[in-house]
Structure formats: C-alpha cells, structure tokens
Design a protein around this motif. Sequence first.
Motif, mmCIF file in Angstrom:
data_model
loop_
_atom_site.group_PDB
_atom_site.id
_atom_site.type_symbol
_atom_site.label_atom_id
_atom_site.label_comp_id
_atom_site.label_asym_id
_atom_site.label_seq_id
_atom_site.Cartn_x
_atom_site.Cartn_y
_atom_site.Cartn_z
ATOM 1 N N ALA A 201 0.872 -1.190 0.070
ATOM 2 C CA ALA A 201 -0.006 -0.008 0.031
ATOM 3 C C ALA A 201 0.958 1.238 0.145
ATOM 4 O O ALA A 201 1.917 1.192 0.514
ATOM 5 C CB ALA A 201 -0.851 -0.045 1.212
ATOM 6 N N ARG A 202 0.350 2.316 -0.682
ATOM 7 C CA ARG A 202 1.112 3.630 -0.756
ATOM 8 C C ARG A 202 0.797 4.499 0.398
ATOM 9 O O ARG A 202 -0.192 4.124 1.234
ATOM 10 C CB ARG A 202 0.607 4.166 -1.969
ATOM 11 N N LYS A 203 1.842 5.285 0.912
ATOM 12 C CA LYS A 203 1.628 6.214 1.982
ATOM 13 C C LYS A 203 0.523 7.184 1.535
ATOM 14 O O LYS A 203 0.209 7.570 0.579
ATOM 15 C CB LYS A 203 2.858 7.015 2.109
ATOM 16 N N PRO A 204 -0.422 7.380 2.780
ATOM 17 C CA PRO A 204 -1.433 8.525 2.410
ATOM 18 C C PRO A 204 -0.648 9.854 2.110
ATOM 19 O O PRO A 204 0.349 10.125 2.539
ATOM 20 C CB PRO A 204 -1.952 8.475 3.780
ATOM 21 N N LEU A 205 -1.322 10.775 1.569
ATOM 22 C CA LEU A 205 -1.146 12.048 1.073
ATOM 23 C C LEU A 205 -0.976 12.864 2.346
ATOM 24 O O LEU A 205 -1.991 12.890 3.118
ATOM 25 C CB LEU A 205 -1.938 12.401 0.122
ATOM 26 N N HIS A 206 -0.321 13.971 1.922
ATOM 27 C CA HIS A 206 -0.137 14.894 3.123
ATOM 28 C C HIS A 206 -0.956 16.182 2.892
ATOM 29 O O HIS A 206 -1.202 16.661 1.725
ATOM 30 C CB HIS A 206 1.297 15.342 3.207
ATOM 31 N N LEU B 255 -1.660 18.518 -7.651
ATOM 32 C CA LEU B 255 -1.337 18.244 -6.182
ATOM 33 C C LEU B 255 -2.822 18.298 -5.303
ATOM 34 O O LEU B 255 -2.899 17.447 -4.597
ATOM 35 C CB LEU B 255 -0.599 19.450 -5.718
ATOM 36 N N VAL B 256 -3.689 19.253 -5.635
ATOM 37 C CA VAL B 256 -4.570 19.364 -4.811
ATOM 38 C C VAL B 256 -5.698 18.136 -5.221
ATOM 39 O O VAL B 256 -6.351 17.506 -4.436
ATOM 40 C CB VAL B 256 -5.505 20.506 -4.877
ATOM 41 N N GLY B 257 -5.699 17.906 -6.635
ATOM 42 C CA GLY B 257 -6.730 16.913 -7.007
ATOM 43 C C GLY B 257 -6.891 15.420 -6.323
ATOM 44 O O GLY B 257 -7.891 14.841 -5.841
ATOM 45 N N PRO B 258 -5.650 14.893 -6.197
ATOM 46 C CA PRO B 258 -5.437 13.582 -5.640
ATOM 47 C C PRO B 258 -5.873 13.461 -4.110
ATOM 48 O O PRO B 258 -6.420 12.689 -3.511
ATOM 49 C CB PRO B 258 -4.087 13.173 -5.669
ATOM 50 N N TRP B 259 -5.589 14.759 -3.409
ATOM 51 C CA TRP B 259 -6.222 14.870 -1.991
ATOM 52 C C TRP B 259 -7.579 15.063 -1.900
ATOM 53 O O TRP B 259 -8.212 14.321 -0.851
ATOM 54 C CB TRP B 259 -5.364 16.037 -1.475
ATOM 55 N N VAL B 260 -8.098 15.785 -2.741
ATOM 56 C CA VAL B 260 -9.599 15.874 -2.661
ATOM 57 C C VAL B 260 -10.397 14.320 -2.961
ATOM 58 O O VAL B 260 -11.232 14.006 -2.570
ATOM 59 C CB VAL B 260 -10.040 16.624 -3.680
ATOM 60 N N THR B 261 -9.584 13.601 -3.900
ATOM 61 C CA THR B 261 -9.861 12.232 -4.407
ATOM 62 C C THR B 261 -9.933 11.285 -3.397
ATOM 63 O O THR B 261 -10.706 10.785 -2.895
ATOM 64 C CB THR B 261 -9.198 11.836 -5.468
ATOM 65 N N SER B 262 -8.871 11.546 -2.337
ATOM 66 C CA SER B 262 -8.702 10.593 -1.390
ATOM 67 C C SER B 262 -9.758 11.208 -0.141
ATOM 68 O O SER B 262 -10.345 10.119 0.461
ATOM 69 C CB SER B 262 -7.477 10.763 -0.808
ATOM 70 N N GLY B 263 -10.061 12.317 0.041
ATOM 71 C CA GLY B 263 -11.142 12.721 0.803
ATOM 72 C C GLY B 263 -12.386 12.273 0.589
ATOM 73 O O GLY B 263 -13.038 11.795 1.345
ATOM 74 N N VAL B 264 -12.914 12.304 -0.819
ATOM 75 C CA VAL B 264 -14.137 11.747 -1.303
ATOM 76 C C VAL B 264 -14.046 10.267 -1.013
ATOM 77 O O VAL B 264 -15.181 9.838 -0.528
ATOM 78 C CB VAL B 264 -14.088 11.923 -2.868
ATOM 79 N N GLY B 265 -13.071 9.523 -1.339
ATOM 80 C CA GLY B 265 -12.910 8.194 -1.258
ATOM 81 C C GLY B 265 -13.152 7.793 0.354
ATOM 82 O O GLY B 265 -13.780 6.772 0.556
ATOM 83 N N GLY B 266 -12.626 8.403 1.108
ATOM 84 C CA GLY B 266 -12.768 8.059 2.732
ATOM 85 C C GLY B 266 -14.346 8.499 3.110
ATOM 86 O O GLY B 266 -14.451 7.576 3.762
ATOM 87 N N LEU C 30 -10.536 5.008 -4.286
ATOM 88 C CA LEU C 30 -10.127 6.532 -4.383
ATOM 89 C C LEU C 30 -9.176 6.764 -2.932
ATOM 90 O O LEU C 30 -8.428 7.740 -2.986
ATOM 91 C CB LEU C 30 -11.641 7.265 -4.120
ATOM 92 N N ARG C 31 -9.535 5.896 -1.978
ATOM 93 C CA ARG C 31 -8.879 6.404 -0.700
ATOM 94 C C ARG C 31 -7.557 5.630 -0.917
ATOM 95 O O ARG C 31 -6.354 6.234 -0.333
ATOM 96 C CB ARG C 31 -9.504 5.717 0.509
ATOM 97 N N ASP C 32 -7.222 4.672 -1.377
ATOM 98 C CA ASP C 32 -6.144 3.764 -1.372
ATOM 99 C C ASP C 32 -5.048 4.199 -2.670
ATOM 100 O O ASP C 32 -4.001 4.080 -2.508
ATOM 101 C CB ASP C 32 -6.102 2.231 -1.517
ATOM 102 N N ASP C 33 -5.664 4.592 -3.698
ATOM 103 C CA ASP C 33 -4.841 5.023 -4.689
ATOM 104 C C ASP C 33 -5.458 6.313 -5.324
ATOM 105 O O ASP C 33 -5.938 6.307 -6.487
ATOM 106 C CB ASP C 33 -4.579 3.878 -5.885
ATOM 107 N N PRO C 34 -5.468 7.464 -4.731
ATOM 108 C CA PRO C 34 -5.997 8.570 -5.096
ATOM 109 C C PRO C 34 -5.276 9.298 -6.325
ATOM 110 O O PRO C 34 -5.980 9.706 -7.221
ATOM 111 C CB PRO C 34 -5.683 9.520 -3.898
ATOM 112 N N LYS C 35 -3.927 9.313 -6.458
ATOM 113 C CA LYS C 35 -3.438 9.714 -7.741
ATOM 114 C C LYS C 35 -3.859 8.874 -8.760
ATOM 115 O O LYS C 35 -4.020 9.619 -9.850
ATOM 116 C CB LYS C 35 -1.918 9.243 -7.519
#
Length: 745
Positions: A318-323, A366-377, A395-400
């Motif tokens: 698994a990849r590290k979560p986005l900051h 940069l912002v798009g993947p973070w928003v995607t991760s938030g939507v997935g969560g 969406l949460r595990d691979d937002p990029k």
Amino acid sequence: MNSFQLAMRVLRVDRRTRTSAILTAVGVAIATALVLLLVALPFATKARDSRAVWMEKDYGSASGSTGHLLFAKSTDYVNGKKFVRVDVALKDGWTTVDLPPGVPKFPAPGETLVSPGLGRLIHDLPLSQLGDRFGPQLAGALGDEALRFPEQLVALVGHTPETMPKSVTAVAGFKHGTASADPMLTLLAGVGVIVLMVPSLVLVGSSTRLTAARREQRLAAFRLAGATPGQVTKIVAAEMALSAIGGAALGLLLSPALHGLATFVPWDGGTWQSGDFNLPIGVTAALIAGLVSLVLLAAVISMRRVLSTPIGAAASHARKPLHWWRLLALPAAGAVFLIAILTARDVDGPQFIFLGLALLVGSAALVGPWVTSGVGGTFVRIWRKPSALLAGRRLRDDPKGAYRASAGVVLAVFTGSMALTLLPSFESLAGSSLPFQDSVLFVEVAPEEAAQVTEKTNASLEKYGQPERAVSVPKVFVTTADGTKRSALVLECSQIEALTRFKVPGGCDGSPALFSTYPAKVENAKVSGDSEKQGVPLVGAATAKTINATGQQIFTSLVIDPALVPKDLTYGQYSESTVVVPGTGNREVVRTALAGAAGGAQVDSREGKLDRQQTELDDLRRVTVIGLIVAAMLAGASAAVATAGSVMDRRRTFGALIAAGTPISVLSRALRMEAALPAMVATIGAGVIGTLVGVGLFSLANEGPVVLSPWLAAPIVLGVGVALLAASVCTPALKRVRAEPLADE
C-alpha cells in the motif's frame, strides 16, 4: 544487451506494453502538433502584418519639408465587406519611390491598383456602387506579397498633390520593416499552450499507466536481481524514448496538415497564407526536445518507488497517505497569478501571467489527488452498496491513479469556465457613442468645406437617381447657465429623429429650441465653434426641450436649432462638421457619392464603428469553440484510456473478484463511481477557479464589471458527462479480464 535492445524485446513479446507504447506515441504526437501550431500563431500574425506594413503611415519618416510621398489611408465598405484604401501622390519634381513587395508599379494620377478580390467586385458591381470611388483606370493588380490575407480588399489610388484627401501626410516613402505580433492572439496562444498541453500530457500519462503495475514489477525484479538504480533508469528511459521520439516525429509530420487546416480559420477579418505558420528551425527543435525530455522525466519520476523500495513495488504494498500540505499549492499559485495580474501593466510582456496560469493548472495535480482521497474516505464510511465500498476504497488507497482519469476533464472545465466568463464580459463592452442612426452614412470635414462637399454629394446622388440628400451638421459647444460646456449637433427639429438616435416627445412645434437628454437651463446660454474659446449669446429666445436617447453610450447629449446659432460663428482649427446622408436607399451608391465628394476621405457609419468590435468578438467566439472542442476531446480520450488502464492495472484484483462470484455489473458500477465522484467534486472547484481567472484576465482589458451568465454551469455538467461517457469503457475491459485465464497474472 543494452537498454534499447531490452526495451525492443519487451515491445515484441508483450502485447499490452506494445499497446501502451502506441497510445503514448499518439499522445505525444498530439501534444507536439498542438504546441507547434500554438507557438506558430504569434509568428503567423507577425508574418502577415509585415506584408501589409506598407499600408500604414511611416510616422518615423514624416516631414513636411523632406517627405516627397504624400500618403493617406482610410477604410470603406462595400456590401458589408471592409476594404483598405491608400491614396498616394508624388510631390512635384519626384518621379520614383521604392515600391513594397507585391506592388507592381506606382499609380499615376487617375490610376488605381487593386487586390484580386476587390477587382472582381468592381467588375461585378455597377460603377455607381463601387468603381466610381476610384480613378477612371484600373492599372494593375496587387500581388499576394502586398496583402495581409488572400481575400483582403485593397485599393492603391494615384493622385496629383492637389487632389489628395485632407488627411494627407508627407513621408519619405512607403513603410518597410517587420511588424510586431498580434498581442491578443499571442496571449490566447500562450493560454492555449497551457490549457491544451496539459490535457495532452495527461493523455500521455494515462497511456503509460496502461501497464504501470506490470512495468513496476518487472523493473523491481531487475532491482532485486542486482541492477543498479542507474541501470533501471536507463531501461525506463529507453522504453519511453521509443514512444516519445516516435510520437514527436509523427507530430512533426502531422504539423503541416494541421497548419494547413488553420489557414482556413479567420482571424482579424481574414484567413492566412500557407507560409504564415512557418516556425524557425531552432524554435521547432527546442520545442520537440523539450516535449520529449518532459515525457522522459515524467516516466523516470513515476518509477521512483521502484528505485527506492523495490521489494515494496514487487509486492504491491500500500502507498503512503497524502499529506495535507498539498492544499497549499492552490493558494500559493493563486497568489502568484494575482500578483501577475496586478503588475501586468508594469511588466513588459505576458510571461509572468503565463507563469501564474501554469502554476494554477499545475496545482491541480497536487490538490486533485488529496480531494479524491477525501471523497473516497467519505464513501468508505457511509457506503450502502458493495459498489460504493469498492469505489471508496480505490479512491482512498490510490488517489493519484483515481484522479488521473478525471484530470483532463478538470482542466477542460477550467478552460470552459474561464472562456465563458470572458466572452459575455467582452460582449457587454460592444457599442458605439455615435449619435447617428445605424442607417446613416457620414463623412467628417472641416467647417469651411462642408457646404462644398454637401453640394457635390447631392449632385452625385441626383446623377445616380437617388432620392436622398446630404445635410451638413456642424458641431458646436454650448455653455449653459450652470457653466457646463457640452458639444452639440446643429440640427432642425424635423431632422433629429430622421438622422439621430434621439426621439422628440410630443413632436416639433416650430419654435427654436435647445434639445437635451437632461433638464438644461437656456437662460444666458452661449454657443461657441471652438471648445477653447468663450461663447457668444444665442440668437433670439430659446426654449429648453427634452429628447430621449433610444440607445446606450451616446456621447452627444445636446442638439441645437440652427436658428439659435449666429451665422458668423467662428470655428477653431480642430472644429469639424459632418456631412450626413440618411440611408433609406442604395447604401453603396450613397457611399460612392460621399467618397467622391470628399476626395477619398473616410466614409463612416455606426455599423462601421462597430465592425472592429464585432470582428474581435467573432474571433474570440471562434477560438473559444475550437479550444473547448479540442480540450473536451482530449479530456474524454484521457479519461477513457485512464479508466481502461485502471482495469488493466488491477487485472489480478478484478480477476479474483470475478472468480469469487462478483457480478460484472457491480464492478462496472464501482468503476463508474470512481470516475464520476472525483470528477464531480473537482469540476466544481475547477469551474470556480476558472471563473476567477477569467475575472483576472478581463481586468487587464477593462476595469468595468464582469458579466456572469448561467452558462458558467455548462462546463461542469458537460465535464461530468464526459467523465461518465469515458468510464463506459470499463465494462468491455472487465469482460476481457473475465475471458482471459487468471493464471496469466
């Protein structure tokens, strides 16, 4: 075996890698062709304006004592088409002058050289509608080297010094040299490079991700087998270089065809000549090298996990979560863009604006993947159906990877919102302050010439059998009792509604009056023929009457009856009178009569004043439509490829789910949600940011209010629709996964 040999072997034996390489090459070809076209636009405007530079006055060489070429330029219209008229004469004692390219000879008095298009119109139309505006003899044709665009209408008219128009200027010769690039198209081309290049690169990135998981595992195996990071980097560069160089070469080959299509797209009143889009070889080589280097750099950066942690890449950990710091990219880029807008008038060139715009577009990555991760969560926490849970986990595990499918759509929405903010705002600026009606034709002359021009015009109209008659309308300055001085037209009451955009409530009663659009005090009012001089009292008693303007932006607000103006009123050096003809008959015949009587002076109308604005608005609409269509196509293609790549990237996972009995419909629904959810959230944000950027760009052209229309919601709706349509490829891809043996993975 070197890196290129290894890359060629992989392409020969692996069908999926070969497909990915072909799609990557196509993406690079599209990006190359678009960049070469957009960068060529400023060079194209420079080339065609340089051909027409001879039609402009050479102010640097103007001199009343040494200039031997008498030069005057004006524009006129025939059947709604604008043409340029250049009147020339040589001073006594001079017989030659250096001719511009494409001008075969210097026209003698009475001779006229015309462009091919204007020559055909002169041949097809009666003399009273066009031919009589020039000399009696057509002495030759202007070549393509003397025209801005192939269909331009130009007349070069020869005179004696005595018959030249009053706007004549003495210059040393025809103007030569190189023109500057069109600033508007240069700005639009720079914006186009940014907003269309990024979707093209997203398409390239989506193509390379078709086999990302397999490539990561293969390269990780090399690392675990003892390959150094440098060797793995060379392998990645070799694989991508084959696609990037091949795609760049294909884009270079397609570029002439794209340039050929661009020659048919009008700009600033006309199309282009075939050689206008030629780019310098050095610029072309630099652009292609930059694109190839950018693709290679992106490929190497994408493999950094393999270089640093090959075991994790091989095992697909698994990849590290986005900051959270990714969110700072957007306000930082916005601050740079804001500073660029505020300092644009103090900086030479739009480069700083392009930098701010590029940073804004880049911040989406940069912002798009973070928003995607938030939507997935969020969906993982509130899921009610298995498809929602699967989509949320992805969406949460691979937002990029999930955001990559909607990245092109987001940029297309950004572009559309920006354009739909600018267009209505520019359209709101269109208008003319002229008081005359649209159908009225007029020519401005010196007060002492007005009677003669009016008489000649009426004689020509009578000869041509036209019922209209010209009227001289002097302009004076009226100082009312409150000390306010305003310009006024000298017209009888019966002529106000026939010639101007004013209405007289209650009609005319025969008494002389001062007509105004506001309550005016006529007691002790004075009239002057010069704005710099004191006025004299009105003749006789005057009454104040109110008139209503039938349109906006009318500069003149006063009309004075001729009976109130002294007959011996003195006019100043810069005073003017207007000879007007109501346009109730054949407008082209009236134009011919006015032009002949005024010695080739500029014949104007309100529609002529609006022509330049309408041309610019048409250009903006055309460029906007073309840009949005291209952006939407690129966005849809990148979304479709990214969605298909998502399925191919997770063949093992989907194969296991299918083998466990998960219906294809559930997996398809999950994939559509993966595409739609981030697209829906991100496109709303992109629409808002695009609108703000449009407001900033509009402030460079005008300080007035911005017009926001309901159509601003259209790019967002269309963006989500394009994302869903592109996501429809997931079902065929899943069926293909089901048809292939799971043991292949």
